[in-house]
Structure formats: structure tokens, C-alpha cells
Scaffold this motif. Sequence first.
Motif, mmCIF file in Angstrom:
data_model
loop_
_atom_site.group_PDB
_atom_site.id
_atom_site.type_symbol
_atom_site.label_atom_id
_atom_site.label_comp_id
_atom_site.label_asym_id
_atom_site.label_seq_id
_atom_site.Cartn_x
_atom_site.Cartn_y
_atom_site.Cartn_z
ATOM 1 N N LYS A 1 -12.722 -17.988 51.429
ATOM 2 C CA LYS A 1 -11.973 -18.104 50.398
ATOM 3 C C LYS A 1 -11.107 -16.938 50.303
ATOM 4 O O LYS A 1 -9.874 -17.177 50.056
ATOM 5 C CB LYS A 1 -12.443 -18.235 49.106
ATOM 6 N N LYS A 2 -11.457 -15.764 50.627
ATOM 7 C CA LYS A 2 -10.609 -14.543 50.651
ATOM 8 C C LYS A 2 -9.930 -14.250 51.873
ATOM 9 O O LYS A 2 -9.255 -13.197 52.104
ATOM 10 C CB LYS A 2 -11.450 -13.352 50.061
ATOM 11 N N GLY A 3 -10.331 -15.282 52.803
ATOM 12 C CA GLY A 3 -9.580 -15.230 54.262
ATOM 13 C C GLY A 3 -10.335 -14.007 55.186
ATOM 14 O O GLY A 3 -9.861 -13.702 56.204
ATOM 15 N N LYS A 4 -11.407 -13.619 54.764
ATOM 16 C CA LYS A 4 -12.159 -12.760 55.513
ATOM 17 C C LYS A 4 -13.157 -13.321 56.492
ATOM 18 O O LYS A 4 -14.218 -13.568 56.251
ATOM 19 C CB LYS A 4 -12.690 -11.839 54.727
ATOM 20 N N LEU A 5 -12.610 -14.169 57.476
ATOM 21 C CA LEU A 5 -13.318 -14.982 58.337
ATOM 22 C C LEU A 5 -14.215 -14.223 59.164
ATOM 23 O O LEU A 5 -15.438 -14.615 59.671
ATOM 24 C CB LEU A 5 -12.421 -16.004 59.236
ATOM 25 N N GLU A 6 -13.896 -12.964 59.897
ATOM 26 C CA GLU A 6 -14.838 -12.415 60.833
ATOM 27 C C GLU A 6 -15.959 -11.932 60.039
ATOM 28 O O GLU A 6 -16.965 -12.048 60.267
ATOM 29 C CB GLU A 6 -13.958 -11.161 61.126
ATOM 30 N N GLU A 7 -15.830 -11.525 58.683
ATOM 31 C CA GLU A 7 -17.001 -11.034 57.884
ATOM 32 C C GLU A 7 -17.877 -12.081 57.609
ATOM 33 O O GLU A 7 -19.070 -12.195 57.671
ATOM 34 C CB GLU A 7 -16.618 -10.448 56.659
ATOM 35 N N ALA A 8 -17.216 -13.378 57.481
ATOM 36 C CA ALA A 8 -17.787 -14.590 57.189
ATOM 37 C C ALA A 8 -18.901 -15.212 58.396
ATOM 38 O O ALA A 8 -20.033 -15.268 58.153
ATOM 39 C CB ALA A 8 -17.055 -15.563 56.709
ATOM 40 N N ASN A 9 -18.241 -14.924 59.707
ATOM 41 C CA ASN A 9 -18.776 -15.231 60.721
ATOM 42 C C ASN A 9 -19.913 -14.157 61.052
ATOM 43 O O ASN A 9 -21.180 -14.843 61.431
ATOM 44 C CB ASN A 9 -17.724 -14.895 62.103
ATOM 45 N N ARG A 10 -19.830 -12.996 60.596
ATOM 46 C CA ARG A 10 -20.951 -11.970 60.618
ATOM 47 C C ARG A 10 -22.054 -12.464 59.954
ATOM 48 O O ARG A 10 -23.287 -12.339 60.291
ATOM 49 C CB ARG A 10 -20.495 -10.516 60.293
ATOM 50 N N LEU A 11 -21.961 -12.868 58.644
ATOM 51 C CA LEU A 11 -22.773 -13.470 57.721
ATOM 52 C C LEU A 11 -23.648 -14.737 58.089
ATOM 53 O O LEU A 11 -24.857 -14.749 58.227
ATOM 54 C CB LEU A 11 -22.364 -13.647 56.368
ATOM 55 N N LEU A 12 -22.793 -15.473 58.928
ATOM 56 C CA LEU A 12 -23.377 -16.623 59.534
ATOM 57 C C LEU A 12 -24.309 -16.188 60.672
ATOM 58 O O LEU A 12 -25.419 -16.978 60.671
ATOM 59 C CB LEU A 12 -22.119 -17.480 60.352
ATOM 60 N N ASN A 13 -24.002 -15.268 61.506
ATOM 61 C CA ASN A 13 -24.969 -14.694 62.590
ATOM 62 C C ASN A 13 -26.095 -14.191 62.017
ATOM 63 O O ASN A 13 -27.287 -14.439 62.611
ATOM 64 C CB ASN A 13 -24.164 -13.861 63.458
ATOM 65 N N GLU A 14 -26.000 -13.354 61.153
ATOM 66 C CA GLU A 14 -27.132 -12.820 60.156
ATOM 67 C C GLU A 14 -28.089 -13.690 59.875
ATOM 68 O O GLU A 14 -29.221 -13.654 60.199
ATOM 69 C CB GLU A 14 -26.532 -11.986 59.089
ATOM 70 N N MET A 15 -27.459 -14.847 59.045
ATOM 71 C CA MET A 15 -28.438 -15.907 58.835
ATOM 72 C C MET A 15 -29.261 -16.597 59.932
ATOM 73 O O MET A 15 -30.480 -16.842 59.762
ATOM 74 C CB MET A 15 -27.534 -17.125 58.013
ATOM 75 N N LEU A 16 -28.547 -16.834 61.035
ATOM 76 C CA LEU A 16 -29.321 -17.326 62.056
ATOM 77 C C LEU A 16 -30.464 -16.407 62.892
ATOM 78 O O LEU A 16 -31.574 -16.723 63.246
ATOM 79 C CB LEU A 16 -28.143 -17.714 63.104
ATOM 80 N N GLU A 17 -30.044 -14.893 62.902
ATOM 81 C CA GLU A 17 -30.754 -14.144 63.264
ATOM 82 C C GLU A 17 -32.088 -13.922 62.601
ATOM 83 O O GLU A 17 -33.101 -13.635 62.955
ATOM 84 C CB GLU A 17 -30.222 -12.687 63.214
ATOM 85 N N ARG A 18 -32.026 -14.200 61.200
ATOM 86 C CA ARG A 18 -33.009 -14.188 60.244
ATOM 87 C C ARG A 18 -34.224 -15.268 60.443
ATOM 88 O O ARG A 18 -34.971 -15.430 59.600
ATOM 89 C CB ARG A 18 -32.765 -14.015 58.800
ATOM 90 N N GLY A 19 -33.614 -16.299 61.305
ATOM 91 C CA GLY A 19 -34.521 -17.624 61.427
ATOM 92 C C GLY A 19 -34.162 -18.737 60.331
ATOM 93 O O GLY A 19 -35.023 -19.587 60.223
#
Length: 609
Positions: A556-574
Motif C-alpha cells: 500500500k505504501k508502494g514499497k514492493l521490494e520490501e514486500a517481496n522480501r517479506l514474502l520470501n521470508e514467509m516461504l523460507e520459514r515453511g
Amino acid sequence: MHIRSKLSQGNFLHGKVFIFTRNKQNFRPFCCSSDSTASTPTSLSLSDLISRQHWSELKTQLNVKATSPTTLLHHLLSSETDPELTLRYFNWSQKEFKLSHPLELTFRLLHLLANAKKYSKMRSLLDDFVKVENFGSISLILHVVSMSCNGFCANSIIVDMLVLAYVRNRKTHLGFEVFKRAGDYGFRLSVFSCNPLLSDLVKKSEIGDVEFVYKEIRRRRIEPNVITFNVVVNGLCKVGKLNKAGDVIEDMKLWGVLPNVVTYNTLIDGYCKMGRVGKMYKADSILKEMVANKVCPNEVTYNILIHGFCKDENLSAAKKVFEEMQRQGLRANVITYNSLINGLCCNEKLDEAIGLRDEMLGSGVKPNVVTYNALINGFCKKKMIKEARELFDDTRKQGLAPNAITYNTLIDAYCKIGIMEEAIVLQSSMLEKGIFPDVSTYNCLIAGLCRKGDIEAARKLITDMEDKGLRTDLVTYNIIIDALCREGESRKAARLLNEIFKVGLSPSHVTYNTLMDGYCMEGNLKAALNVRTRMEKEGRQANVVTHNVLIKGFCKKGKLEEANRLLNEMLERGLIPNRTTYEVVREEMMEKGFVPDIEGHLYNVSIST
């Protein structure tokens, strides 16, 4: 207040102790030897007074002759007096003189009763003993037992009954202590004490102690029966130790004890309540094993399985079990129907649920308030409030009394559709019917007021609730935090987080995620991340909802790269993405021209809703 009588100084007359027969005429009246002191009353008269229960005259004689109650008891025990006669005097003297006879004499009397096989008298005496016992440690008591008599069998009977007496008088911790110490003295206990001890330990959820007792039963070669094993299996299933419960069933077979329907029902119920993937498959396999071992399932077996499949949202399997139950000639009861009706209502199959209610009536099974609660809840979930209200009104016509759950379900439904007036009328009706609103009632009303944006009225309702002696719970706090966050007052909501700890509650994932979402809606991403850091420091790891909230907030704040990083973090945590994750990725990233870099994760972002 009871005091201990002291043994008087001087010589006592020691009669020979022998095993008495049941025939009272074989017992001699207590009598003194010829060298008794002049101050001792004539023994025959005292014995005669005891046997005839002439207590006032006996008390006079004791006073005149200056004989202490304990001295007379010692004489009775040392002679060949009928132990029942001695017990009669023992009980009278303790009550009359407000004293407790010495430990040694109490257990000498128990030995005489054991030798005479007066077991009911022993149980009664030990019950009284443990109620007022203040003789010190269990070790001391067992030492006195071992010194009172050389009869190993009598000693074991006394200690066995002592364990049972402690358990029956709600002193299970002392019964457990006796059980442990009995092994040190080599006393042989029985299932008559071990089974009640195990049962009480299971009720108190002292499963570690249950396992210890079971292990000692096997080590000491105390012969268990089917009840012993069933109690242990129940205790282990209660705390989810299902593999160990299965091991106990194997032990049963080694002892030559066949598992019965209770054994299998307990284990099946354990798997049904476990809440893990594959639990119902295992429960079903136990049913097959049960049948293979020629143990016939009963109504309880089928009810457990039906309830388990319904909770697992596997209605087709639940129906198959129901049909099999009927094929076996077993009659479905109100529990059976309630499980199925509730399962159907939770899956919004209301027509089937009503049809089953009608079938229930046709079978001569009368619906109860639980049946109506399930149906009312089903209609409320589909916002069919008129039909829910008709069912509510019908409960009283059927001679049933709606309970707090009935009222709360309907109150919550009115609150969710914004008809607060009707919800408040229902709350008043509760009081008129003698049903006191509980915290859940107030939480429904508070949530309704908060949805209307009337946080001040909600706070007043909280004050009213507390004035009536009810404590706000975590649900109450979560409702207020959510309302404040929706009003853009996340900082005020954060202050409630500290208050939650002060009142002795622990915030849940819902609490933290709601607050994070509030900060994200305000665009305060730093505060949202700080809440997550605090949550993890306090022992709660970020879950899928946490990541969804933060990913959406950064998008929502336009910070899509940071959002992408959080998405990968979620997947890495299983963590497994859910429907909300897919919606956020599609709507907030892909539809805006941003293709997330999943770094090799197998992730289908194009899944349709």
C-alpha cells in the motif's frame, strides 16, 4: 482440639496376641493378672461396661480409679479381648476425651482387626485416621506399621487400605506418597488401592505420577486388571501421549488381559481429539483392529467417530459411520444426532440438519438444548435471523430451557447485523429467566457497539460487566484494540497491550496482528515492524496472517521490494500461503506490474480465488 494422651509410667500387663476367629465367644473378656495394682479397676467390669456401651458409668470408673483412657486401651490390646470390643472403646474414648491415641496403639488395633478379618471395621478406622491424622511423615507411619506386628500379610493389607483411605478423602498426594514408600518396605499392594489412586491422578492431570505408578505396578508384580490398564490409557490419551497408550495396550496382552470396548473407545477418542493430519485415519484403523479382535463396537464407539469426523469436516465419512451404526442394530441417541446436526450446520447444510432433526423425532429421540443451539448457530451463520429466532422461541414450547449459549448465539447474530436494540432486549430477558450473562454475552454486545463506532458505550459496558464481578478476558481486549485501530487510534490500542500483561493475560497472535494491521492502515510501517519484534521477543513467532498484514501494508505504501522480501521470508520459514496471500500478491503486486521474485520457491501466484 484433639491432644495426644501420654502412656502412663509403670508396668503393663502383656497378654499374648493371636489370630482371632469370627466367633466372639472365642475371645476372653479383658482381665488383669493377680498382681494388678489396687488402683486398676476390675477388668471384668470395665470390659462388661464397654460391651454393653455403658459409657457414662465407664467414665466414672476411670475417674474413680485414676486410670487414663490410653492405659485401658493398652490393656485391652495386650489381652485377648475381642478386637471389635476394643475398637468400640477406641472410638468412644477418642471422642469423649477429645484425644488421639498414640500411633503405635492405633496400628496395633488395626493389626488385630486385620488378623480377625474385620476389613470393613479397618476401612472405617482408617477413614477416621486420615481425616484427623497429624502424626507426622508418611515414613513414620509406615515405620510404625512395620514395627507393630511381624505379620507381613496384615501389614500389606493395612497399607493397601491406607492408600485407599487417603484417595477417598481427597488426599491423593499422601496416598501417592504411601504408594511410593510402601515399595521401600516391601509391602505388597493391590489393584483395590492402585486403581483408585491412578484414577484420581488422571483426574488431577498428574500424568507423570500416573506413569510412575504404572511402572511400579509392573516392577513390583502387582497384578493389574483391565480397569488398571484402561485408567492408564485414558490418562495418556488425555495429554496426547497416544503412542505410549498403544504400548500399554500391548502390555495388557502380555499380562493376559484382553482389551475391552472401553480400552478401544478411549484410544479412538484420543486420536479424534488429537487435532493432527491423519488422526481420523488412525482412529478408523483402531476400529478395524477392534473388530478383528472380536470386540464389538458400541454406541459410544460410533458416537466418538461421528463426532471426530464432523470436527474434521468430513461429513461423508461421518454419515457412513452413522449408516454402519444402524446396520449393526445400534440405536442412535441424542449425542449421535447432535454431532451430525452440528456438523451439517457448520457446513451450512441447514436443510439436511432440519431433516435430521425431524428423523430424530421420528425415531423417538427428543432433541435437547444442544440440538437447538446447533441449529440456531447454523441459521445465524447464514444471517437467517428470523428462522433462528423461531427456533429460539420453539425451545420453550418443547419444554426446554435456553441456556447462556443459546442467548449468546442469538445476541451475537443481532449485534453482527447491527440490531443492537434487540440484542439488549435479549440480554435483559436472560436476567428475567434467571440466566446470568457471562463474559461472552458482554463481548458480543461490546463488539456490536464497536462495529457501530460507539467505543464510549462499549467502555461503559465493560465497566458494567466488571461491576457485576466479571473479568474482561483477552477477547474483550482484542475487540477494543480492533475498534481503536479502525478509528485510526493505534497508539491508544498499543497502550492496551501493556494493560493486558498487567491484568495477568497473554496477548495472542490475533492481538499482535490486529495492532500491526492498525499501524499499516495508518502507514506507520516502522511501528508495525516494532510490534512484530515485540511479539517474537514475547515468544510468539510471526504466522501467515502476520506476513499477510505486513506484505499488504508495504504494498500500500508502494514499497514492493520490501514486500517481496517479506514474502520470501514467509516461504523460507515453511509457512504455507493462504487465499489472502494470493489475493494480496495478485492485486497489490501483479496487477500493478510487479512480478515477485520467489527465489526458486514453488509458488503458484496465479491461483484463482
